[in-house]
Enzyme design. Sequence first.
Site, mmCIF file in Angstrom:
data_model
loop_
_atom_site.group_PDB
_atom_site.id
_atom_site.type_symbol
_atom_site.label_atom_id
_atom_site.label_comp_id
_atom_site.label_asym_id
_atom_site.label_seq_id
_atom_site.Cartn_x
_atom_site.Cartn_y
_atom_site.Cartn_z
ATOM 1 N N ASN A 271 11.021 -1.102 5.504
ATOM 2 C CA ASN A 271 9.822 -1.450 4.578
ATOM 3 C C ASN A 271 10.248 -2.327 3.653
ATOM 4 O OD1 ASN A 271 10.287 0.497 1.980
ATOM 5 N ND2 ASN A 271 12.245 -0.537 1.202
ATOM 6 N N LYS B 135 -0.499 -5.627 5.324
ATOM 7 C CA LYS B 135 0.298 -4.360 5.869
ATOM 8 C C LYS B 135 -1.080 -3.458 6.946
ATOM 9 C CE LYS B 135 3.620 -3.342 2.205
ATOM 10 N NZ LYS B 135 4.908 -2.982 3.334
ATOM 11 N N TYR C 91 -0.691 -9.847 0.830
ATOM 12 C CA TYR C 91 -0.167 -7.963 0.999
ATOM 13 C C TYR C 91 -1.405 -7.574 1.129
ATOM 14 C CZ TYR C 91 1.288 -3.842 -0.612
ATOM 15 O OH TYR C 91 1.682 -2.436 -0.957
#
Length: 249
Positions: free
Chosen positions: A89, A160, A156
């Site tokens: 995570n 991802k 980012y």
Amino acid sequence: MEFKDKVALVTGAGTGNGEALAERLHAGGASVVLVSRRLEPVELVCRRIDPKGVQTLALKADVRDPLAMASAVNQSIERFGKLDLAVNNAGVTGPAGVPVQDVELDIWREVIDTGLTGIFHSMKYEIPAIRANGSGAIVNMSSANGLVGLAGMAAYTVAKHGVIGLTRSAALELAESNIRVCAVAPGYVATPRIMDSGKEVTDWMASVHPMKRLATREEVADLVAYLLSERAAFITGSVHSIDGGYTAQ
């Protein structure tokens, strides 16, 4: 108690989604190893959810450091005897609203090294440990923005997207080893950090979801718990959106 006698490792477990994930797995009966760059936040979570310290272990480890993650996995096995489950995570977002050509190199490296390479480092050591145990499951946290583009947050978005590719490759490699690997792609979640960003920001975040609200941390944790459980025994290599319809637009 669907995770009774299971051992789970959660990175980025000191706050936000990671805290809720660790709490959910512990509530389901698992022994949980909470990993964070800073020790104090995960120690606080451990004391809150497991005051006697019987079924939790707080560890300081930076996912950007492969040796730190190797040590975290080894310490998990030393404490609990095995590793069954992992939730990768840990991640950082970096600044918003910055065009690609203006992204600072150190920001790019931090976001990619934490949110993508850090998951690779984690899996590199989690997989042999889970394989030695005979079976298990891994969930990697991607994002709705791992499925679509997002202007102004290139690092980012790349991280991802990369998490999804890493998840799919590992799932194929492990499909015959009784180890399942999935990704979860949340939209905006009502974490403490997001809620502290102010009503104007949270109202905008809610507005981009067709359901016009933020996800709760508990909703995300419940989805992850399902994917880790035996109820999801035929699910691997897949990406599971929990975004209020954001990526359906």
